[in-house]
Design a protein around this motif. Sequence first.
Motif, PDB file in Angstrom:
ATOM      1  N   ASP A 421      19.750  66.910 -38.567  1.00 16.92           N
ATOM      2  CA  ASP A 421      20.766  66.757 -37.532  1.00 16.92           C
ATOM      3  C   ASP A 421      21.153  68.156 -37.068  1.00 16.92           C
ATOM      4  O   ASP A 421      20.696  69.163 -37.620  1.00 16.92           O
ATOM      5  CB  ASP A 421      21.969  66.016 -38.112  1.00 16.92           C
ATOM      6  N   THR A 422      22.006  68.232 -36.074  1.00 14.85           N
ATOM      7  CA  THR A 422      22.518  69.528 -35.622  1.00 14.85           C
ATOM      8  C   THR A 422      24.045  69.488 -35.603  1.00 14.85           C
ATOM      9  O   THR A 422      24.655  68.425 -35.510  1.00 14.85           O
ATOM     10  CB  THR A 422      22.000  69.891 -34.223  1.00 14.85           C
ATOM     11  N   PHE A 423      24.619  70.671 -35.682  1.00 13.79           N
ATOM     12  CA  PHE A 423      26.081  70.804 -35.652  1.00 13.79           C
ATOM     13  C   PHE A 423      26.521  71.383 -34.318  1.00 13.79           C
ATOM     14  O   PHE A 423      25.896  72.290 -33.789  1.00 13.79           O
ATOM     15  CB  PHE A 423      26.534  71.720 -36.798  1.00 13.79           C
ATOM     16  N   ASP A 424      27.593  70.861 -33.772  1.00 11.51           N
ATOM     17  CA  ASP A 424      28.274  71.374 -32.583  1.00 11.51           C
ATOM     18  C   ASP A 424      27.544  71.037 -31.288  1.00 11.51           C
ATOM     19  O   ASP A 424      28.120  70.433 -30.395  1.00 11.51           O
ATOM     20  CB  ASP A 424      28.499  72.879 -32.709  1.00 11.51           C
ATOM     21  N   VAL A 425      26.284  71.443 -31.156  1.00 11.16           N
ATOM     22  CA  VAL A 425      25.510  71.121 -29.957  1.00 11.16           C
ATOM     23  C   VAL A 425      24.216  70.442 -30.374  1.00 11.16           C
ATOM     24  O   VAL A 425      23.727  70.620 -31.483  1.00 11.16           O
ATOM     25  CB  VAL A 425      25.204  72.390 -29.120  1.00 11.16           C
ATOM     26  N   ARG A 426      23.646  69.647 -29.482  1.00 11.02           N
ATOM     27  CA  ARG A 426      22.439  68.893 -29.820  1.00 11.02           C
ATOM     28  C   ARG A 426      21.218  69.792 -29.933  1.00 11.02           C
ATOM     29  O   ARG A 426      20.300  69.519 -30.697  1.00 11.02           O
ATOM     30  CB  ARG A 426      22.170  67.817 -28.755  1.00 11.02           C
ATOM     31  N   GLN A 427      21.196  70.873 -29.174  1.00  9.83           N
ATOM     32  CA  GLN A 427      20.033  71.761 -29.192  1.00  9.83           C
ATOM     33  C   GLN A 427      19.969  72.519 -30.512  1.00  9.83           C
ATOM     34  O   GLN A 427      20.917  73.217 -30.887  1.00  9.83           O
ATOM     35  CB  GLN A 427      20.123  72.775 -28.039  1.00  9.83           C
ATOM     36  N   PRO A 428      18.857  72.419 -31.258  1.00  7.07           N
ATOM     37  CA  PRO A 428      18.739  73.207 -32.496  1.00  7.07           C
ATOM     38  C   PRO A 428      18.718  74.702 -32.190  1.00  7.07           C
ATOM     39  O   PRO A 428      17.997  75.163 -31.301  1.00  7.07           O
ATOM     40  CB  PRO A 428      17.385  72.758 -33.074  1.00  7.07           C
TER      41      PRO A 428
END
Length: 502
Positions: A421-428
Amino acid sequence: MSRTLTAVALLIMANTCTLKLSAEVRLPSLFGDHMVLQRGQANRIWGWSDANEKLTISLDDKTVETQADANGRFEANLPSMPAGGPHTLTVAGSSTVKFEDVLIGEVWVCSGQSNMQWSVDQANDPDLEKLTANLPQIRLITVPRVGTQTPQDDFDGEWQKCSADTVGQFSAVGYFFGRQLHQTLNVPIGLIDNAWGGSACEAWIRRDTLEADAQYQPLMDRWVATETQYAKLSKAPQDDKNAKQRVAGLKRKMEGQHRPGNLYNGVLRPIIGYGIRGVIWYQGESNAARAYQYRSLFPMMIQQWRDEWKQNAFPFYWVSLADFRAEVDEPEPSDWAELREAQTMTMSKLENTGEAIIVDLGEATDIHPKNKQDVAKRLARWALAKDYGYPIVYRSPIYKGMEVKQNKVIVTMDHVGGGLDTFDVRQPLGFVIAGKDRKFVRAQAKVIGKDRVEVWSPQVTDPVAVRYAWANNPVCNVQNREGLPVTPFRTDDWPGVTAEAK
């Protein structure tokens, strides 16, 4: 005076001298009122008395007999007991020593440098933390900071019940870790803090071990030169302020936390052999400039501790370095990234080891981030899962392999928990990529499955290597669904900035 009276007087004097020379039974400070003994295993008890004296050691109705050696040192193993208490520990010989309010539970050593030493008073929300610290079944003891080349058998300290009055100066990571265990396991917890700020890994290792290994000769040679200089200057007339300052500075080094063997002798040796479940460790900042060396130095230290404790391969969990220093716009070499890599490598070299990843919890301008609560929780996950059998996600995702497909690299991760998953924004964020020219550029990335990430850059048409969170203070946001950040990694083995540092 008659011969009879003279003989009686001499006999009385002889008996008086014998009594004065007789040694009282004594145990090191590690044993005392309010201590915690490790449950589920035999516990070693040791101390000093008269030479060859016979002693009886009792923990309530559990009793063992032993005899001191020619130097007056004794030891014995009390049989395993379940969690509980309070108990009374009695050691009886020519005199009797009695310790009250002894609990049986889980004992952990909290060690390392300043981020482990950092106290509850220095962590987030110390006022709130102390309001809830009335936890009398958590017991705390701190080993004073003594750096020496002379092996120590004891230290000045005592066990204390955890309360608002006692917890403030104790290790924050240690306390929060112990509190999580106590609240989960519902058993007494004993915490032994011997951390020392700024300490180097080599100070925690026996000096003769380092001297016997040729790869550490440059390190030892530097210290021999410093020691020789100190010995020479100490004998010379100190008739000016500068000379006195130089000697004082060298003396601090001689008694400090960097000199090989100093902390092994001063703060570790006095507790070696006490029954423990394991060790939590937060150190590495002081060795970052020699990160490649840490690849062998750190596992050497762990193995030596285990060998000398004679308690099999007890658990040893550490904190990977936090994010620190300024963020950078372009990829660049990083000694802190290389130190994190050395820490991660240790898991594949030694069993029962693990690391808590905290590249999301640091502070750019403070080497001592205040969020010690989450650091402790990530360490506690390891212990609760691996040592106490709780079915929880306990480790960060870690690099498993890569596959190049045209101009993209597919990175596969292991230990992803509920999935990437990612944190804060969807873009890794946090990936860089390079071709055969070994020039890294920032990359775009996309999570394409539970355990895979696709990485690419228009600037690199023939990629051969990917790195993630490879910086002192990386901007990165990939984690598992349980919130544990991905372990920083690189797919290449190109020489780093600390490869030649000895």
